[in-house]
Design an enzyme around this catalytic site. Structure first.
Site, PDB file in Angstrom:
ATOM      1  N   LEU A   1      31.337  15.577   7.042  1.00 16.82           N
ATOM      2  CA  LEU A   1      31.637  16.771   7.816  1.00 16.82           C
ATOM      3  C   LEU A   1      32.000  17.931   6.904  1.00 16.82           C
ATOM      4  O   LEU A   1      32.795  17.789   5.967  1.00 16.82           O
ATOM      5  CB  LEU A   1      32.789  16.498   8.794  1.00 16.82           C
ATOM      6  CG  LEU A   1      32.418  15.772  10.083  1.00 16.82           C
ATOM      7  CD1 LEU A   1      33.674  15.372  10.847  1.00 16.82           C
ATOM      8  CD2 LEU A   1      31.511  16.643  10.961  1.00 16.82           C
TER       9      LEU A   1
ATOM     10  N   LYS B   1      26.122   3.220  11.995  1.00 13.52           N
ATOM     11  CA  LYS B   1      27.057   3.215  10.864  1.00 13.52           C
ATOM     12  C   LYS B   1      28.419   2.757  11.374  1.00 13.52           C
ATOM     13  O   LYS B   1      28.966   3.344  12.300  1.00 13.52           O
ATOM     14  CB  LYS B   1      27.175   4.598  10.223  1.00 13.52           C
ATOM     15  CG  LYS B   1      27.979   4.608   8.924  1.00 13.52           C
ATOM     16  CD  LYS B   1      27.906   5.972   8.233  1.00 13.52           C
ATOM     17  CE  LYS B   1      28.540   5.913   6.849  1.00 13.52           C
ATOM     18  NZ  LYS B   1      29.996   5.681   6.882  1.00 13.52           N
TER      19      LYS B   1
ATOM     20  N   GLY C   1      28.853   8.745  -1.089  1.00 11.88           N
ATOM     21  CA  GLY C   1      29.264   9.988  -0.452  1.00 11.88           C
ATOM     22  C   GLY C   1      29.903  10.966  -1.401  1.00 11.88           C
ATOM     23  O   GLY C   1      29.220  11.743  -2.079  1.00 11.88           O
TER      24      GLY C   1
ATOM     25  N   HIS D   1      30.440   0.444   6.234  1.00 12.89           N
ATOM     26  CA  HIS D   1      31.543   0.892   5.385  1.00 12.89           C
ATOM     27  C   HIS D   1      32.494  -0.292   5.261  1.00 12.89           C
ATOM     28  O   HIS D   1      33.104  -0.708   6.247  1.00 12.89           O
ATOM     29  CB  HIS D   1      32.250   2.085   6.012  1.00 12.89           C
ATOM     30  CG  HIS D   1      33.291   2.695   5.125  1.00 12.89           C
ATOM     31  ND1 HIS D   1      33.747   3.989   5.296  1.00 12.89           N
ATOM     32  CD2 HIS D   1      33.973   2.209   4.053  1.00 12.89           C
ATOM     33  CE1 HIS D   1      34.660   4.253   4.376  1.00 12.89           C
ATOM     34  NE2 HIS D   1      34.811   3.182   3.619  1.00 12.89           N
TER      35      HIS D   1
ATOM     36  N   ASN E   1      28.284   0.750   2.211  1.00 14.41           N
ATOM     37  CA  ASN E   1      28.933   2.037   2.027  1.00 14.41           C
ATOM     38  C   ASN E   1      30.397   1.793   1.681  1.00 14.41           C
ATOM     39  O   ASN E   1      30.997   0.834   2.144  1.00 14.41           O
ATOM     40  CB  ASN E   1      28.813   2.862   3.314  1.00 14.41           C
ATOM     41  CG  ASN E   1      29.588   4.170   3.275  1.00 14.41           C
ATOM     42  OD1 ASN E   1      30.322   4.488   4.203  1.00 14.41           O
ATOM     43  ND2 ASN E   1      29.447   4.933   2.214  1.00 14.41           N
TER      44      ASN E   1
ATOM     45  N   CYS F   1      33.873   6.660  12.214  1.00 13.78           N
ATOM     46  CA  CYS F   1      34.848   7.712  11.934  1.00 13.78           C
ATOM     47  C   CYS F   1      36.161   7.441  12.658  1.00 13.78           C
ATOM     48  O   CYS F   1      36.174   7.188  13.866  1.00 13.78           O
ATOM     49  CB  CYS F   1      34.293   9.068  12.363  1.00 13.78           C
ATOM     50  SG  CYS F   1      35.402  10.444  11.992  1.00 13.78           S
TER      51      CYS F   1
ATOM     52  N   GLY G   1      33.248   3.287  -1.620  1.00  8.98           N
ATOM     53  CA  GLY G   1      33.787   3.058  -2.949  1.00  8.98           C
ATOM     54  C   GLY G   1      32.805   3.035  -4.091  1.00  8.98           C
ATOM     55  O   GLY G   1      33.214   2.889  -5.250  1.00  8.98           O
TER      56      GLY G   1
END
Length: 323
Positions: A15, A135, A229, A167, A207, A96, A209
């Site tokens: 974002l 995700k 990311g 993640h 996803n 999220c 680290g």
């Protein structure tokens, strides 16, 4: 052409960071890394300025639109719109942990409602011909057992989802900020790897680290893909070797100055459309990360790009400091 599919390495949706200017800039460094939009809510897509929210440059392909929402009909409509706009995939955010996202009943809280996620995926797939992916986290709050994770994935898989971006941290929906949720819950690569072993027919993308391409290459011995990311955003030039190391493409990587040269024509076009330089330059502050003159580069951009009327001369002058 790359020897490997684009999902082998992707840049995470972030974002206020992975907007269209950021994505175009990253594409000047790597031809093959898969790019994601910022998360866009279904309400914004259905009732907002779609051209502004969803518009992109054709050079950004392969490109995925990430959606936030929990109403199957709304998500189906948005998937159709994404396909019409030309996105290559659409991704549902089930990871999220922010308070704002929870109030909208989407993001990580949806891990507690696997059948609803399955219904959303089924509706999106019925509405659009592009792939639909999810995700997710490995768990949420006290629902963090491996059995709960496999039950979630199994339910969503049954609805036709074949790609999960995992993640490898759980999410705490209260007590931790979104930033803390990126750092405090421990990474559980082992749990994600077990998921890949137990669901070998699914595409599992890791996803969380991963900081270096060498780490990504190691994870690719287990997973189908790796998503990075903030490591990319803060040091975008690490993508310079991605096409050769990750995608098997031969050829020399562009230098940092060549990347800047590739970006300048885009900047000129956007400035002519009324975009302010700061909206573009903020994404390239890390281009010279870790090299002599990199600090001066960042300082010069930060001190001058915001000024009214600033143009490419600011980038050209800043580019004289490094190297």
């Amino acid at each position: 052409m790359s020897q490997f599919p684009s999902y082998r390495l992707s840049c995470a949706p972030m974002l206020e960071w992975t907007d269209r200017h950021c994505r175009f800039f990253l594409r000047t460094i790597s031809r093959h890394v898969q790019l994601y939009s910022e998360m866009v809510t279904t309400g914004a897509v259905l009732r907002g300025d779609r051209a502004r929210l969803l518009g992109f440059n054709d050079a950004e392909h392969p490109l995925v639109l990430q959606l936030g929402g929990s109403d199957p009909a709304d998500l189906a409509a948005c998937a159709r719109i994404a396909e019409d706009f030309g996105y290559d995939e659409v991704n549902l955010n089930v990871g999220c942990p922010s308070d704002r996202v929870q109030k909208g009943r989407f993001g990580a809280c949806l891990m507690k409602e696997p059948q609803l996620v399955a219904d959303c995926v089924a509706a999106m797939q019925a509405a659009a011909g592009i792939p639909v992916t999810v995700k997710t986290r490995i768990g949420v709050d006290d629902q963090d057992s491996y059995q709960a994770l496999t039950a979630f994935v199994g339910t969503v898989k049954a609805a036709g989802c074949h790609t999960f971006i995992v993640h490898a941290r759980k999410a705490w929906l209260s007590g931790l900020s979104p930033k803390e949720n990126r750092d405090i819950p421990p990474l559980r690569y082992d749990m994600a790897a077990e998921l890949k072993r137990d669901f070998s027919n699914l595409r599992i993308i890791l996803n969380g680290g991963v900081q270096l391409l060498d780490e990504a290459r190691q994870h690719l011995t287990v997973f189908d893909g790796v998503m990075m990311g903030r490591a990319i955003y803060h040091n975008p030039y690490l993508l310079a070797d991605a096409d050769s190391l990750i995608f098997g493409e031969h050829g020399a990587a562009p230098t940092r100055h060549e990347v800047l040269e590739r970006f300048i024509p885009y900047v000129e076009r956007e400035l002519a459309q009324g975009v302010r330089l700061q909206a573009l330059s903020r994404h390239i502050l890390g281009l010279f990360q870790g090299v002599p003159g990199g600090r001066q580069w960042r300082r010069y951009l930060s001190e001058n790009a915001w000024k009214p009327g600033s143009g490419i001369e600011v980038l050209l002058e800043a580019g004289k400091h490094p190297g």
